[in-house]
Write a protein that holds these residues in place. Structure first.
Motif, PDB file in Angstrom:
ATOM      1  N   ALA A  22       0.811  -1.223   0.082  1.00 38.15           N
ATOM      2  CA  ALA A  22       0.023  -0.154  -0.180  1.00 38.15           C
ATOM      3  C   ALA A  22       0.949   1.247   0.201  1.00 38.15           C
ATOM      4  O   ALA A  22       0.477   2.402  -0.262  1.00 38.15           O
ATOM      5  CB  ALA A  22      -0.970  -0.080   1.107  1.00 38.15           C
ATOM      6  N   ASN A  23       2.157   0.904   0.248  1.00 39.82           N
ATOM      7  CA  ASN A  23       3.143   2.083   0.256  1.00 39.82           C
ATOM      8  C   ASN A  23       4.382   1.917  -0.455  1.00 39.82           C
ATOM      9  O   ASN A  23       5.341   1.994   0.285  1.00 39.82           O
ATOM     10  CB  ASN A  23       3.223   2.660   2.024  1.00 39.82           C
ATOM     11  N   PRO A  24       4.423   1.424  -1.700  1.00 38.11           N
ATOM     12  CA  PRO A  24       5.720   0.666  -2.358  1.00 38.11           C
ATOM     13  C   PRO A  24       6.578   1.935  -2.362  1.00 38.11           C
ATOM     14  O   PRO A  24       6.442   3.085  -2.508  1.00 38.11           O
ATOM     15  CB  PRO A  24       4.997   0.450  -3.532  1.00 38.11           C
ATOM     16  N   VAL A  25       7.729   1.617  -2.446  1.00 36.00           N
ATOM     17  CA  VAL A  25       8.956   2.687  -2.855  1.00 36.00           C
ATOM     18  C   VAL A  25       8.987   2.954  -4.305  1.00 36.00           C
ATOM     19  O   VAL A  25       8.817   2.230  -5.087  1.00 36.00           O
ATOM     20  CB  VAL A  25      10.390   1.635  -2.414  1.00 36.00           C
ATOM     21  N   PRO A  26       8.644   4.358  -4.428  1.00 36.79           N
ATOM     22  CA  PRO A  26       8.771   5.000  -5.688  1.00 36.79           C
ATOM     23  C   PRO A  26      10.192   4.714  -6.574  1.00 36.79           C
ATOM     24  O   PRO A  26      11.129   4.613  -5.891  1.00 36.79           O
ATOM     25  CB  PRO A  26       8.552   6.242  -5.626  1.00 36.79           C
ATOM     26  N   PHE A  27      10.233   4.633  -7.731  1.00 39.68           N
ATOM     27  CA  PHE A  27      11.494   4.451  -8.611  1.00 39.68           C
ATOM     28  C   PHE A  27      11.986   5.650  -8.732  1.00 39.68           C
ATOM     29  O   PHE A  27      13.175   5.733  -9.127  1.00 39.68           O
ATOM     30  CB  PHE A  27      11.059   3.711  -9.817  1.00 39.68           C
ATOM     31  N   SER A  28      11.405   6.737  -8.700  1.00 41.77           N
ATOM     32  CA  SER A  28      11.812   8.067  -9.037  1.00 41.77           C
ATOM     33  C   SER A  28      11.288   9.099  -7.905  1.00 41.77           C
ATOM     34  O   SER A  28      10.136   9.080  -7.605  1.00 41.77           O
ATOM     35  CB  SER A  28      11.592   8.308 -10.348  1.00 41.77           C
ATOM     36  N   ALA A  29      12.132   9.985  -7.782  1.00 44.70           N
ATOM     37  CA  ALA A  29      11.519  11.287  -6.693  1.00 44.70           C
ATOM     38  C   ALA A  29      10.687  12.269  -7.946  1.00 44.70           C
ATOM     39  O   ALA A  29       9.820  13.199  -7.247  1.00 44.70           O
ATOM     40  CB  ALA A  29      12.595  12.077  -6.322  1.00 44.70           C
ATOM     41  N   ALA A  71       7.608   1.557 -11.851  1.00 45.74           N
ATOM     42  CA  ALA A  71       8.475   0.897 -12.806  1.00 45.74           C
ATOM     43  C   ALA A  71       8.264  -0.644 -13.030  1.00 45.74           C
ATOM     44  O   ALA A  71       8.020  -1.026 -14.091  1.00 45.74           O
ATOM     45  CB  ALA A  71       9.943   1.368 -12.787  1.00 45.74           C
ATOM     46  N   TYR A  72       7.843  -1.137 -11.683  1.00 47.69           N
ATOM     47  CA  TYR A  72       7.637  -2.537 -11.652  1.00 47.69           C
ATOM     48  C   TYR A  72       6.246  -2.635 -10.941  1.00 47.69           C
ATOM     49  O   TYR A  72       5.921  -2.028 -10.115  1.00 47.69           O
ATOM     50  CB  TYR A  72       8.702  -3.361 -11.379  1.00 47.69           C
ATOM     51  N   ASP A  73       5.464  -3.750 -11.173  1.00 45.24           N
ATOM     52  CA  ASP A  73       4.235  -3.477 -10.619  1.00 45.24           C
ATOM     53  C   ASP A  73       4.359  -4.408  -9.072  1.00 45.24           C
ATOM     54  O   ASP A  73       5.363  -4.692  -8.886  1.00 45.24           O
ATOM     55  CB  ASP A  73       3.221  -4.844 -11.179  1.00 45.24           C
ATOM     56  N   ARG A  74       3.470  -4.158  -8.185  1.00 46.14           N
ATOM     57  CA  ARG A  74       3.688  -4.520  -6.962  1.00 46.14           C
ATOM     58  C   ARG A  74       3.408  -5.876  -6.671  1.00 46.14           C
ATOM     59  O   ARG A  74       2.659  -6.504  -7.349  1.00 46.14           O
ATOM     60  CB  ARG A  74       2.442  -3.921  -5.994  1.00 46.14           C
ATOM     61  N   ASN A  75       4.480  -6.444  -6.017  1.00 38.25           N
ATOM     62  CA  ASN A  75       4.454  -7.957  -5.565  1.00 38.25           C
ATOM     63  C   ASN A  75       3.293  -8.148  -4.349  1.00 38.25           C
ATOM     64  O   ASN A  75       3.508  -7.335  -3.550  1.00 38.25           O
ATOM     65  CB  ASN A  75       5.799  -8.407  -5.217  1.00 38.25           C
ATOM     66  N   PRO A  76       2.253  -8.789  -4.540  1.00 41.81           N
ATOM     67  CA  PRO A  76       1.316  -9.096  -3.517  1.00 41.81           C
ATOM     68  C   PRO A  76       1.855  -9.460  -2.030  1.00 41.81           C
ATOM     69  O   PRO A  76       1.281  -9.218  -1.114  1.00 41.81           O
ATOM     70  CB  PRO A  76       0.172  -9.747  -3.811  1.00 41.81           C
ATOM     71  N   GLN A  77       3.053 -10.030  -2.185  1.00 38.43           N
ATOM     72  CA  GLN A  77       3.711 -10.776  -1.055  1.00 38.43           C
ATOM     73  C   GLN A  77       2.863 -11.911  -0.766  1.00 38.43           C
ATOM     74  O   GLN A  77       3.110 -12.231   0.347  1.00 38.43           O
ATOM     75  CB  GLN A  77       4.013  -9.864  -0.060  1.00 38.43           C
ATOM     76  N   THR A  78       1.960 -12.314  -1.352  1.00 36.63           N
ATOM     77  CA  THR A  78       1.296 -13.537  -1.144  1.00 36.63           C
ATOM     78  C   THR A  78       1.522 -14.554  -2.546  1.00 36.63           C
ATOM     79  O   THR A  78       1.491 -13.840  -3.669  1.00 36.63           O
ATOM     80  CB  THR A  78      -0.114 -13.452  -0.879  1.00 36.63           C
ATOM     81  N   PHE A  79       1.875 -15.770  -2.313  1.00 35.03           N
ATOM     82  CA  PHE A  79       1.848 -16.425  -3.749  1.00 35.03           C
ATOM     83  C   PHE A  79       0.935 -16.762  -4.524  1.00 35.03           C
ATOM     84  O   PHE A  79      -0.039 -17.772  -4.492  1.00 35.03           O
ATOM     85  CB  PHE A  79       2.405 -17.973  -3.184  1.00 35.03           C
TER      86      PHE A  79
END
Length: 650
Positions: A459-466, A607-615
């Motif tokens: 819900a708060n991913p690291v942005p690829f750019s400022a 830049a990359y889609d979010r990984n749900p961190q569930t399989f």
């Protein structure tokens, strides 16, 4: 015979549907001068070249729209230079000319027959467009077609229907047209004697436009496909309208949209077939493997000039892997590599003396055009001039100089490990066990003091750019990383200032030992050059250069694919897992007084889609599938997380 006005490299039109980088205000006057030169050049082209249009029939009866520019002087013969593209070969009007006609204006002055073609299914050509159409199965029937046969049939038609040619054909292209050039090299027409694939993709699942190691590049794929791959009613000379994001923030747009299937339902409605292909082929199956250009490069005959940019955000894996595969599979073939400090296609449309805040001191694009590209084709297509380039011609960033080697990577490179250490340190000595952490290592690994943890929240991913933007852009590969270093979900490791210069060459590898509380995770490792606090300001941007954290190299591994791209498997919660990541090649000098820095993080959005961190299937994930996870990175003697550099002796 030709009198051609000077023409600035920075005015060359984009050939691959890319976003053009915006020049800083200081270039306004230079841009005006370049536009005036381009206008003068157009008049000379019209005076010296005759333009004609043709519908060229392929072996299955589909006709492809082709423009031919022939020198009006018929007193001698000329080679043919072919360019095939999905991005339009316009201008289509009879009195309008592409400007320049060749890869650079030197070709226009020298005299060539220039042939341009809208590929199958695009713009004025007939047929259906298929993104990165895989070669037809062997053996081909008499009417089976693919880009290989379309290339062959086009060359055959040109030889039979265009006068005053000398029987030799060259082909070139950047990005998608570069891939068309690679397809021309496969089962090549005998007349094709010289080919220059530039920034061509090779494998769209492993390392090029759509995916890196299985991680979906959702932002770039969305912008490219929405503008270039929608269904069409028939041939046209009109470009589709740019997509209206309704917001200046791509971060918010994709965060709110959700997974790939939600994007399709919200915006594409099934109108972009390639997007559905992504959803239907989430793993490295036969669909992706058949597209892999490297499978078909075992009998290349044309002399080859491969071109790549160190800071290409779209296709750097492609040209480097094509160069290596052609070299390995075709002993004795002339196979030359040029790599400069460029963004995607920057060697054609920019001077190449800087990128973002980073200066390179010389006009590297002009050097490439005049010292490599032009002599390569002149020699092979006309037997004129000198062509004695060594195999690998590479620009060394940091010290800003061209180097030539007999192979890439050069001989004498020594692998050196850079280890993650305690308290955010980074050094060349492996970790040692301390008494206060022995108990932790024997019991709960997560309690080991030889480890660092952070919470990764989709819900708060690291942005690829400022930078706030809706498209990927081209400068984030050299962007100041201080914005990321400040986040709690980015682990930061930094060396002491270097006492002497350190030059790295060739592949950079990362080996990290990790665990997660989830069942899948992305793992991103970035290598950064940290400038000293007293670094002078940049003439090209207003960012303070003291302490600037230059993003030098970085790559992602989707955890499910850590062992096998074809057969994903979940990560086991709490289990220490080894992750290997190829950060790709670089040639760079970390200067004395600079520091080396490594980031480890689990999102790089959008830049990359979010990984749900569930399989679960990431393409069809629902909102409830996205779960926060605690990520742990180990740096013990048993689990020494490190970055492996190839160090070149001084």
């Amino acid at each position: 015979m030709f009198t051609v006005a000077p023409f600035a490299a920075g005015c060359a039109p984009p050939e691959d549907g890319m976003d053009a980088p915006q020049p800083p205000p200081a270039q306004t006057e230079a841009q005006a001068e370049a536009e005036a030169a381009a206008a003068a050049h157009h008049e000379v082209l019209a005076a010296n070249y005759e333009k004609s249009e043709h519908m060229v029939a392929m072996r299955d009866g589909i006709e492809l729209y082709t423009l031919v520019y022939e020198p009006r002087d018929r007193s001698r013969e000329y080679p043919i230079l072919l360019f095939r593209t999905p991005y339009s070969i316009g201008p289509y009007e009879p009195g309008e000319y592409r400007n320049p006609l060749g890869p650079s204006t030197e070709f226009d002055r020298s005299g060539y027959i220039f042939a341009f073609q809208d590929v199958r299914g695009q713009f004025r050509s007939e047929g259906e467009f298929e993104v990165i159409r895989a070669p037809a199965a062997e053996p081909r029937g008499p009417t089976d077609t693919d880009e290989i046969t379309d290339n062959w049939d086009t060359i055959e038609w040109l030889l039979a229907n265009v006068d005053n040619h000398n029987g030799r054909v060259g082909q070139w292209g950047i990005s998608y047209p570069g891939w068309q050039t690679v397809m021309g090299m496969v089962d090549a027409h005998p007349a094709l004697v010289a080919a220059s694939p530039q920034a061509s993709p090779s494998d769209m699942f492993i390392g090029d436009d759509w995916h890196h190691n299985g991680a979906f590049r959702i932002m770039y794929a969305f912008s490219w496909l929405s503008g270039n791959a929608r269904r069409r009613d028939g041939p046209t000379d009109t470009r589709g309208a740019r997509f209206d994001y309704g917001t200046p923030s791509g971060y918010d747009f994709f965060l709110n949209a959700g997974s790939a299937i939600a994007v399709d339902e919200l915006y594409f409605h099934g109108d972009v077939p390639a997007w559905r292909d992504f959803i239907e082929h989430p793993n490295y199956d036969e669909f992706w493997q058949r597209q892999n250009a490297l499978r078909y490069l075992d009998d290349v005959r044309p002399a080859t000039l491969n071109v790549a940019g160190w800071f290409d955000t779209e296709d750097f894996y492609g040209p480097m892997s094509i160069y290596r595969t052609v070299e390995a599979e075709n002993p004795g073939l002339e196979n030359t590599l040029v790599v400069g400090p460029w963004l995607h296609g920057g060697w054609r449309r920019m001077d190449g003396d800087f990128l973002g805040c980073i200066a390179f001191d010389t006009k590297t694009s002009l050097h490439f055009q005049r010292e490599f590209q032009y002599p390569f084709f002149e020699y092979h297509l006309k037997n004129e001039g000198r062509w004695d380039a060594t195999e690998a011609n590479v620009f060394l960033t940091g010290t800003n100089e061209w180097r030539a080697y007999d192979a890439w990577p050069p001989a004498g490179v020594t692998p050196v490990s850079l280890y993650l250490g305690p308290d955010g340190t980074l050094g060349f000595e492996p970790p040692t066990r301390t008494a206060d952490s022995a108990a932790g290592s024997a019991g709960d690994a997560a309690a080991d003091s030889h480890a660092d943890s952070y919470v990764s929240d989709p819900a708060n991913p690291v942005p690829f750019s400022a930078e706030e933007r809706t498209t990927l852009g081209h400068l984030w590969k050299v962007e100041d990383q201080r914005f990321a270093s400040e986040r709690p979900d980015v682990l930061v490791y930094q060396s002491e200032p270097l006492e002497e210069d350190l030059t790295i060459a060739g592949p950079i590898g990362a080996e990290i030992f990790v665990s997660t509380t989830g069942t899948d995770s992305d793992w991103i490792v970035k290598l950064i050059d940290v400038y000293p606090d007293d670094a002078p300001p940049s003439a090209n941007c207003d960012v303070p250069m003291g302490g600037y954290q230059m993003h030098l190299a970085g790559e992602i591994m989707r955890g499910r694919f850590r062992n096998d791209l074809e057969n994903p498997e979940p990560m086991l919660p709490g289990e220490v897992t080894r992750i290997e990541i190829d950060l790709r090649d670089r040639f760079h000098t970390f200067k004395a007084g600079h520091r080396l820095m490594v980031h480890v993080q689990s999102s790089w959005f959008p830049a990359y889609d979010r990984n749900p961190q569930t399989f679960v299937d990431t393409y069809t994930a629902s909102p409830g599938d996205y779960q926060a996870a605690t990520q742990t990175v180990y740096r013990s003697p048993e689990h020494p997380s490190r970055v492996i550099l190839g160090v070149l002796p001084r």
